[in-house]
Design a protein around this motif. Sequence first.
Motif, PDB file in Angstrom:
ATOM      1  N   LEU A 117      58.793  22.555  -2.771  1.00 19.49           N
ATOM      2  CA  LEU A 117      58.079  23.341  -1.761  1.00 19.49           C
ATOM      3  C   LEU A 117      57.835  24.746  -2.288  1.00 19.49           C
ATOM      4  CD1 LEU A 117      56.994  23.600   1.202  1.00 19.49           C
ATOM      5  CD2 LEU A 117      59.283  24.393   1.819  1.00 19.49           C
ATOM      6  N   SER A 118      56.618  25.238  -2.122  1.00 22.08           N
ATOM      7  CA  SER A 118      56.333  26.622  -2.519  1.00 22.08           C
ATOM      8  C   SER A 118      55.237  27.206  -1.650  1.00 22.08           C
ATOM      9  CB  SER A 118      55.923  26.693  -3.992  1.00 22.08           C
ATOM     10  OG  SER A 118      54.672  26.064  -4.199  1.00 22.08           O
ATOM     11  N   LEU A 119      55.234  28.528  -1.543  1.00 25.00           N
ATOM     12  CA  LEU A 119      54.168  29.292  -0.895  1.00 25.00           C
ATOM     13  C   LEU A 119      53.687  30.329  -1.895  1.00 25.00           C
ATOM     14  CD1 LEU A 119      56.436  28.573   1.432  1.00 25.00           C
ATOM     15  CD2 LEU A 119      54.963  29.965   2.860  1.00 25.00           C
ATOM     16  N   LEU A 120      52.390  30.472  -2.033  1.00 20.44           N
ATOM     17  CA  LEU A 120      51.838  31.442  -2.965  1.00 20.44           C
ATOM     18  C   LEU A 120      50.488  31.925  -2.484  1.00 20.44           C
ATOM     19  CD1 LEU A 120      50.318  29.672  -6.060  1.00 20.44           C
ATOM     20  CD2 LEU A 120      51.350  28.387  -4.207  1.00 20.44           C
ATOM     21  N   VAL A 121      50.044  33.030  -3.052  1.00 19.91           N
ATOM     22  CA  VAL A 121      48.751  33.598  -2.695  1.00 19.91           C
ATOM     23  C   VAL A 121      47.676  32.989  -3.583  1.00 19.91           C
ATOM     24  CG1 VAL A 121      47.369  35.701  -2.581  1.00 19.91           C
ATOM     25  CG2 VAL A 121      49.792  35.770  -1.958  1.00 19.91           C
ATOM     26  N   ASP A 122      46.655  32.395  -2.954  1.00 17.20           N
ATOM     27  CA  ASP A 122      45.491  31.896  -3.680  1.00 17.20           C
ATOM     28  C   ASP A 122      44.393  32.952  -3.568  1.00 17.20           C
ATOM     29  OD1 ASP A 122      43.437  30.580  -4.864  1.00 17.20           O
ATOM     30  OD2 ASP A 122      43.208  29.048  -3.314  1.00 17.20           O
ATOM     31  N   ARG A 123      44.181  33.701  -4.630  1.00 14.38           N
ATOM     32  CA  ARG A 123      43.240  34.819  -4.584  1.00 14.38           C
ATOM     33  C   ARG A 123      41.791  34.342  -4.451  1.00 14.38           C
ATOM     34  NH1 ARG A 123      46.249  39.171  -5.413  1.00 14.38           N
ATOM     35  NH2 ARG A 123      48.182  38.952  -6.582  1.00 14.38           N
ATOM     36  N   ASP A 124      41.485  33.154  -4.949  1.00 17.27           N
ATOM     37  CA  ASP A 124      40.114  32.651  -4.863  1.00 17.27           C
ATOM     38  C   ASP A 124      39.689  32.411  -3.417  1.00 17.27           C
ATOM     39  OD1 ASP A 124      39.771  32.739  -7.581  1.00 17.27           O
ATOM     40  OD2 ASP A 124      40.396  30.662  -7.901  1.00 17.27           O
ATOM     41  N   SER A 125      40.609  31.872  -2.613  1.00 11.97           N
ATOM     42  CA  SER A 125      40.275  31.552  -1.224  1.00 11.97           C
ATOM     43  C   SER A 125      40.802  32.593  -0.242  1.00 11.97           C
ATOM     44  CB  SER A 125      40.844  30.179  -0.853  1.00 11.97           C
ATOM     45  OG  SER A 125      42.259  30.187  -0.912  1.00 11.97           O
ATOM     46  N   ALA A 126      41.566  33.578  -0.725  1.00 13.94           N
ATOM     47  CA  ALA A 126      42.195  34.590   0.135  1.00 13.94           C
ATOM     48  C   ALA A 126      43.054  33.918   1.213  1.00 13.94           C
ATOM     49  CB  ALA A 126      41.155  35.502   0.771  1.00 13.94           C
ATOM     50  N   ARG A 127      43.793  32.912   0.790  1.00  9.04           N
ATOM     51  CA  ARG A 127      44.673  32.158   1.690  1.00  9.04           C
ATOM     52  C   ARG A 127      46.089  32.111   1.120  1.00  9.04           C
ATOM     53  NH1 ARG A 127      40.554  32.555   4.176  1.00  9.04           N
ATOM     54  NH2 ARG A 127      39.416  30.968   5.370  1.00  9.04           N
ATOM     55  N   VAL A 128      47.040  31.853   2.009  1.00  6.79           N
ATOM     56  CA  VAL A 128      48.391  31.509   1.575  1.00  6.79           C
ATOM     57  C   VAL A 128      48.436  29.995   1.440  1.00  6.79           C
ATOM     58  CG1 VAL A 128      50.843  31.515   2.141  1.00  6.79           C
ATOM     59  CG2 VAL A 128      49.419  33.486   2.729  1.00  6.79           C
ATOM     60  N   PRO A 185      45.629  33.918   6.531  1.00 14.65           N
ATOM     61  CA  PRO A 185      46.665  34.874   6.932  1.00 14.65           C
ATOM     62  C   PRO A 185      46.368  35.554   8.263  1.00 14.65           C
ATOM     63  CG  PRO A 185      45.359  35.741   5.119  1.00 14.65           C
ATOM     64  CD  PRO A 185      44.972  34.303   5.276  1.00 14.65           C
ATOM     65  N   LEU A 186      45.102  35.615   8.670  1.00 14.34           N
ATOM     66  CA  LEU A 186      44.766  36.212   9.965  1.00 14.34           C
ATOM     67  C   LEU A 186      45.070  35.252  11.110  1.00 14.34           C
ATOM     68  CD1 LEU A 186      41.369  37.952   9.070  1.00 14.34           C
ATOM     69  CD2 LEU A 186      43.665  38.949   9.146  1.00 14.34           C
ATOM     70  N   LEU A 187      44.947  33.964  10.836  1.00 15.29           N
ATOM     71  CA  LEU A 187      45.239  32.949  11.846  1.00 15.29           C
ATOM     72  C   LEU A 187      46.727  32.635  11.909  1.00 15.29           C
ATOM     73  CD1 LEU A 187      44.100  30.847  13.886  1.00 15.29           C
ATOM     74  CD2 LEU A 187      43.861  29.270  11.953  1.00 15.29           C
ATOM     75  N   GLY A 188      47.374  32.635  10.751  1.00 16.10           N
ATOM     76  CA  GLY A 188      48.801  32.324  10.697  1.00 16.10           C
ATOM     77  C   GLY A 188      49.067  30.834  10.640  1.00 16.10           C
ATOM     78  N   LEU A 189      50.320  30.498  10.464  1.00 10.55           N
ATOM     79  CA  LEU A 189      50.737  29.098  10.365  1.00 10.55           C
ATOM     80  C   LEU A 189      50.625  28.418  11.720  1.00 10.55           C
ATOM     81  CD1 LEU A 189      51.972  27.029   8.335  1.00 10.55           C
ATOM     82  CD2 LEU A 189      54.210  27.707   9.208  1.00 10.55           C
ATOM     83  N   GLN A 190      49.945  27.280  11.753  1.00  7.56           N
ATOM     84  CA  GLN A 190      49.728  26.539  12.995  1.00  7.56           C
ATOM     85  C   GLN A 190      50.397  25.164  12.929  1.00  7.56           C
ATOM     86  OE1 GLN A 190      48.049  28.021  15.636  1.00  7.56           O
ATOM     87  NE2 GLN A 190      48.047  29.826  14.297  1.00  7.56           N
ATOM     88  N   GLY A 191      50.491  24.538  14.085  1.00 10.91           N
ATOM     89  CA  GLY A 191      51.117  23.221  14.160  1.00 10.91           C
ATOM     90  C   GLY A 191      50.426  22.188  13.299  1.00 10.91           C
ATOM     91  N   TYR A 192      49.111  22.246  13.218  1.00 10.78           N
ATOM     92  CA  TYR A 192      48.401  21.242  12.430  1.00 10.78           C
ATOM     93  C   TYR A 192      48.670  21.397  10.938  1.00 10.78           C
ATOM     94  CZ  TYR A 192      44.732  24.776  11.551  1.00 10.78           C
ATOM     95  OH  TYR A 192      44.027  25.888  11.180  1.00 10.78           O
TER      96      TYR A 192
END
Length: 386
Positions: free
Chosen positions: A110-121, A151-158
């Motif tokens: 399991l990992s979390l990282l910044v994807d600069r191409d999509s500006a997403r976590v 990152p503006l929406l945040g982690l959601q249930g889906y």
Amino acid sequence: MKIHEYQAKELFRQYDVPVPEGKAAVTVDQAVEIAGGLGGYPVVVKAQIHAGGRGKGGGVKLAKSQEEAREHAEAILGMNLVTPQTGPEGRLVQKLLVEAGQDIREELYLSLLVDRDSARVVIMTCREGGMDIEEVAERSPEKIIKVAVDPLLGLQGYHLRELIFGLDLPKEVQKSFAGLVRNLFTLFVEKDCSLVEINPLIITGGDEVLALDAKVDIDSNALFRHKDILSYRDTDEEDPLEVEASEFNLNYINLDGNVGNIVNGAGLAMATMDIIKKAGAEPANFMDVGGGATAEMVENGLRIILRDEKVKAVLINIFGGILRCDVFAEGVVQAAKSVGLNIPVVVRMEGTNVEEGRRILAESGLNLLTAVDLKDAAEKIAAAVK
């Protein structure tokens, strides 16, 4: 900024991410004492360095008794640990983490990282965790599940359902896995992380989800918001020249080449490294002294670069905007005299008062070569090292 596994697990505990019981040790006796206080054997003795692949290098050992705990601590502490991430030079082990052994039923990644191409976590996970995750990524990339979170929406249930169903997790661990991911995401955002990685994330025989390993990288540009994390910095794990450069607010990264370079601006520094390579030489460092560079910063930068024995010549590439070229040239001459220049230095300048700056360099009587443009600078620096 990289931190050690035991420090990452301290952060995990703050965010209710379950980790094994354990403590860090800096001596063999301390490691044995910690092992004896964990409620029984086996225990795991783990080298603490800023690099992965420790298990393959012999830096992670299982101890089934106090004697084995001492034996492993003596073998690992002080060893030069070589892993795929340290390079052949290895890394000196000066700290250990001693943890309670676990009943491992399954290992996940399991990992979390910044994807600069999509500006997403991006959250990445895989059912095949452990030491060979790199091989899984290369051999069977379809087994790795990726979920991008705005990152503006945040982690959601889906997002969580996509991870859980993608892993095909049994029902008895789904809730605890979802809670762990939620807490990790909160840590990632609140601590301005660039990477959080757990390899392996285990499912125990008692259906618990546990972070058996922990890797956390913090965005250095955000450390002004996290004074507590600054205390985690271990300068013994960093290049001594990089540590010294940071004390003078210089952005410096040591490389393997033979041409040192001092540049004002990160983009210009990258371009300068490119022209050095195109000319047939190799950059010995990345150094950005910033758009508002002063003569003092140039002097400190030059002194640090000259301490690198690999450096055979130096290229200074400056655009004189905030800092006028004549003032900069005077600073270079002063710096060259101060540090005792004994190798060629090529200076390329453009900007305000550039002609006056070139005159100052030409009349200095020092081994300073003036270049009129980037092509000229590249040719002169390549000739200097040859």
